[in-house]
Design an enzyme around this catalytic site. Structure first.
Site, mmCIF file in Angstrom:
data_model
loop_
_atom_site.group_PDB
_atom_site.id
_atom_site.type_symbol
_atom_site.label_atom_id
_atom_site.label_comp_id
_atom_site.label_asym_id
_atom_site.label_seq_id
_atom_site.Cartn_x
_atom_site.Cartn_y
_atom_site.Cartn_z
ATOM 1 N N HIS A 1 -43.849 27.439 -30.314
ATOM 2 C CA HIS A 1 -42.533 27.987 -30.642
ATOM 3 C C HIS A 1 -42.570 29.470 -30.265
ATOM 4 O O HIS A 1 -43.636 30.036 -30.058
ATOM 5 C CB HIS A 1 -42.235 27.766 -32.134
ATOM 6 C CG HIS A 1 -41.916 26.328 -32.448
ATOM 7 N ND1 HIS A 1 -40.657 25.876 -32.731
ATOM 8 C CD2 HIS A 1 -42.721 25.230 -32.496
ATOM 9 C CE1 HIS A 1 -40.687 24.569 -32.944
ATOM 10 N NE2 HIS A 1 -41.934 24.145 -32.817
ATOM 11 N N CYS B 1 -38.340 23.937 -37.297
ATOM 12 C CA CYS B 1 -38.601 22.850 -38.238
ATOM 13 C C CYS B 1 -37.913 23.194 -39.548
ATOM 14 O O CYS B 1 -38.105 24.282 -40.079
ATOM 15 C CB CYS B 1 -40.109 22.681 -38.458
ATOM 16 S SG CYS B 1 -40.487 21.458 -39.731
ATOM 17 N N ARG C 1 -35.427 16.103 -29.907
ATOM 18 C CA ARG C 1 -35.972 15.892 -31.253
ATOM 19 C C ARG C 1 -36.233 17.231 -31.959
ATOM 20 O O ARG C 1 -35.526 17.597 -32.884
ATOM 21 C CB ARG C 1 -37.271 15.067 -31.141
ATOM 22 C CG ARG C 1 -37.785 14.511 -32.471
ATOM 23 C CD ARG C 1 -38.517 15.500 -33.321
ATOM 24 N NE ARG C 1 -39.697 16.067 -32.659
ATOM 25 C CZ ARG C 1 -40.393 17.076 -33.160
ATOM 26 N NH1 ARG C 1 -40.048 17.631 -34.307
ATOM 27 N NH2 ARG C 1 -41.435 17.563 -32.510
ATOM 28 N N ASP C 2 -37.200 17.999 -31.471
ATOM 29 C CA ASP C 2 -37.569 19.231 -32.183
ATOM 30 C C ASP C 2 -36.424 20.230 -32.121
ATOM 31 O O ASP C 2 -36.220 21.008 -33.053
ATOM 32 C CB ASP C 2 -38.837 19.837 -31.550
ATOM 33 C CG ASP C 2 -39.621 20.705 -32.510
ATOM 34 O OD1 ASP C 2 -39.165 20.905 -33.644
ATOM 35 O OD2 ASP C 2 -40.696 21.201 -32.122
HETATM 36 P P1 HMG Z 1 -40.831 10.418 -49.331
HETATM 37 O O1 HMG Z 1 -39.545 10.757 -50.030
HETATM 38 O O2 HMG Z 1 -42.095 10.867 -49.949
HETATM 39 O O3 HMG Z 1 -40.970 8.879 -48.926
HETATM 40 O O4 HMG Z 1 -40.721 11.011 -47.864
HETATM 41 P P2 HMG Z 1 -40.821 7.504 -49.602
HETATM 42 O O5 HMG Z 1 -41.789 6.611 -48.915
HETATM 43 O O6 HMG Z 1 -40.899 7.658 -51.088
HETATM 44 O O7 HMG Z 1 -39.348 7.069 -49.200
HETATM 45 C C1 HMG Z 1 -38.207 7.729 -49.686
HETATM 46 C C2 HMG Z 1 -36.971 7.206 -48.967
HETATM 47 O O8 HMG Z 1 -37.093 7.494 -47.557
HETATM 48 C C3 HMG Z 1 -36.822 5.688 -49.081
HETATM 49 O O9 HMG Z 1 -35.433 5.439 -49.039
HETATM 50 C C4 HMG Z 1 -37.420 5.184 -47.794
HETATM 51 O O10 HMG Z 1 -36.885 3.942 -47.390
HETATM 52 C C5 HMG Z 1 -37.016 6.265 -46.817
HETATM 53 P P3 HMG Z 1 -34.603 5.193 -50.397
HETATM 54 O O11 HMG Z 1 -35.278 4.023 -51.045
HETATM 55 O O12 HMG Z 1 -34.722 6.464 -51.197
HETATM 56 O O13 HMG Z 1 -33.208 4.923 -49.923
HETATM 57 N N1 HMG Z 1 -37.913 6.350 -45.684
HETATM 58 C C6 HMG Z 1 -37.495 6.312 -44.406
HETATM 59 N N2 HMG Z 1 -36.278 6.207 -43.860
HETATM 60 C C7 HMG Z 1 -36.207 6.193 -42.515
HETATM 61 N N3 HMG Z 1 -37.282 6.295 -41.711
HETATM 62 C C8 HMG Z 1 -38.513 6.406 -42.240
HETATM 63 C C9 HMG Z 1 -38.650 6.414 -43.629
HETATM 64 N N4 HMG Z 1 -39.715 6.500 -44.457
HETATM 65 C C10 HMG Z 1 -39.251 6.460 -45.700
HETATM 66 N N5 HMG Z 1 -39.566 6.498 -41.429
HETATM 67 C C11 HMG Z 1 -41.270 10.967 -45.542
HETATM 68 C C12 HMG Z 1 -41.794 10.855 -46.957
HETATM 69 C C13 HMG Z 1 -42.463 11.148 -44.637
HETATM 70 C C14 HMG Z 1 -40.493 9.714 -45.189
HETATM 71 C C15 HMG Z 1 -40.333 12.206 -45.464
HETATM 72 O O14 HMG Z 1 -41.035 13.303 -45.964
HETATM 73 C C16 HMG Z 1 -39.880 12.521 -44.076
HETATM 74 O O15 HMG Z 1 -39.148 11.743 -43.463
HETATM 75 N N6 HMG Z 1 -40.287 13.694 -43.544
HETATM 76 C C17 HMG Z 1 -39.940 14.071 -42.198
HETATM 77 C C18 HMG Z 1 -39.875 15.567 -42.079
HETATM 78 C C19 HMG Z 1 -39.587 15.920 -40.665
HETATM 79 O O16 HMG Z 1 -39.083 15.145 -39.870
HETATM 80 N N7 HMG Z 1 -39.911 17.195 -40.309
HETATM 81 C C20 HMG Z 1 -39.680 17.687 -39.003
HETATM 82 C C21 HMG Z 1 -40.578 17.067 -37.960
HETATM 83 S S1 HMG Z 1 -42.241 17.734 -37.943
HETATM 84 C C22 HMG Z 1 -42.105 19.115 -36.946
HETATM 85 O O17 HMG Z 1 -41.033 19.542 -36.626
HETATM 86 C C23 HMG Z 1 -43.345 19.752 -36.417
HETATM 87 C C24 HMG Z 1 -43.614 19.402 -34.942
HETATM 88 O O18 HMG Z 1 -42.522 19.773 -34.122
HETATM 89 C C25 HMG Z 1 -44.841 20.143 -34.431
HETATM 90 C C26 HMG Z 1 -44.804 21.596 -34.840
HETATM 91 O O19 HMG Z 1 -44.018 22.373 -34.298
HETATM 92 O O20 HMG Z 1 -45.597 21.887 -35.753
HETATM 93 C C27 HMG Z 1 -43.888 17.899 -34.768
HETATM 94 MG MG MG Z 2 -42.202 21.894 -33.301
#
Ligand code: HMG
Ligand code: MG
Length: 285
Positions: free
Chosen positions: A208, A239, A14-15
């Site tokens: 990281h 990320c 994933r990450d």
């Molecule tokens: P948004 O655009 O504000 O959301 O995104 P929305 O609710 O308005 O939805 C927009 C579109 O996304 C819609 O589709 C939804 O259906 C779809 P459309 O109508 O435009 O076709 N949607 C989804 N699709 C699939 N799965 C879902 C989902 N939710 C909505 N769950 C949202 C808000 C949170 C969805 C977006 O910002 C997002 O997906 N962000 C994820 C970012 C991400 O994955 N970042 C990396 C992971 S975090 C990380 O790496 C840190 C970590 O490792 C720890 C560290 O190191 O710090 C964990």
């Molecule tokens: Mg991370």
């Protein structure tokens, strides 16, 4: 086997793969997860049920989760940002969920398009669903020490977000140095504060390794009693919404480091190295 157990949560699928420019095929992801399971990793974060518009590398989350054969003793988790992701992850067979909050308002906005408080509101139905299905939920605190947009984060902010996640019902809190710039003294200060609210058995550290400090930070956390660490095979990771974030601490380095310090991980180093070899072909050109 001698030594106190340290649990490693393998987050490479994933990450690691969310940050590679090259989109790794579903089949290759499944091969990697199989090799990791064979090596003895018992907790694997397999994919993220996030928006494919935000992170196209995870768009095949459904096929990945459904494609992993069940294996006794292996827990497959999925990162989810909201109820939509949680429902899909549970339907696909996830055995644990992980929600992700941030100790930095700016990072919360950049990564999930909402404030920290709004993210907690989004997690409520996730925790409710998990309870209904008997799944445990991990809560990440990103930018627990440093933020790519706000620089130094106060330890009290990391503690406050950890408390919110515990109050929601998260069984484990993973404090994260998202951009890998934290120094051991700052990690120690953050842990001292977070541990006033989070029982050490429920705390995990996610480092990281951008500045090459990850193992020194692991040592600080071990000294404070933390026994759960995240890592990514091959040091993959980062990320997409954290500019400058390099890979997670490499699992192969973490396992060897921890075992040299007298702990056991129950990971088979030779089998792990087969998984490392596979990651070489995943790297973006
Ligand atoms: P948004 O655009 O504000 O959301 O995104 P929305 O609710 O308005 O939805 C927009 C579109 O996304 C819609 O589709 C939804 O259906 C779809 P459309 O109508 O435009 O076709 N949607 C989804 N699709 C699939 N799965 C879902 C989902 N939710 C909505 N769950 C949202 C808000 C949170 C969805 C977006 O910002 C997002 O997906 N962000 C994820 C970012 C991400 O994955 N970042 C990396 C992971 S975090 C990380 O790496 C840190 C970590 O490792 C720890 C560290 O190191 O710090 C964990
Ligand atoms: Mg991370």
């Amino acid at each position: 086997m001698a030594g106190e157990k340290v649990t490693i949560v393998e987050v490479g699928p994933r990450d690691g793969l969310q940050n590679e420019k090259r989109i790794v095929s579903t089949g290759d992801k499944l091969v990697l997860i199989e090799l990791l399971a064979r090596a003895g990793f018992r907790r694997i974060e397999a994919t993220a049920f996030v928006s494919p518009k935000w992170v196209p590398q995870m768009a095949d989350h459904d096929a990945v989760m459904r494609g992993i054969p069940p294996r006794p003793g292996l827990t497959l988790s999925a990162l989810v940002p909201n109820e939509q992701g949680a429902r899909a992850a549970i339907e696909a067979g996830a055995q644990e969920l992980a929600v992700f909050a941030s100790a930095s308002e700016t990072f919360a906005r950049k990564n999930t398009n909402c404030t920290i408080s709004e993210s907690m509101q989004r997690f409520k139905p996730v925790l409710a669903l998990a309870r209904t299905h008997g799944l445990s939920v991990r809560g990440y605190v990103s930018c627990a020490v440093e933020c790519p947009y706000e620089d130094a984060i106060q330890p009290s902010a990391a503690r406050w977000v950890s408390e919110q996640l515990l109050d929601l019902g998260c069984a484990e809190i993973a404090v994260a140095d998202t951009i890998g710039r934290a120094t051991p003294d700052r990690v120690d200060a953050m842990l001292a504060e977070v541990l006033t609210s989070v029982p050490v058995a429920q705390l995990a550290c996610h480092f990281h390794d951008t500045s090459g400090q990850a193992l020194a930070n692991v040592d600080v956390a071990l000294g404070r009693g933390v026994r759960i660490f995240d890592s990514a095979i091959g040091g993959l990771g980062g990320c997409p919404y954290a500019p400058g974030a390099a890979g997670n601490v490499a699992s192969e380095r973490l396992v060897r480091h921890i075992e040299k310090a007298g702990f056991r991980t129950d990971v088979d180093s030779a089998a792990m190295d087969l998984a490392v070899d596979v990651t070489i072909s995943f790297r973006s050109a």
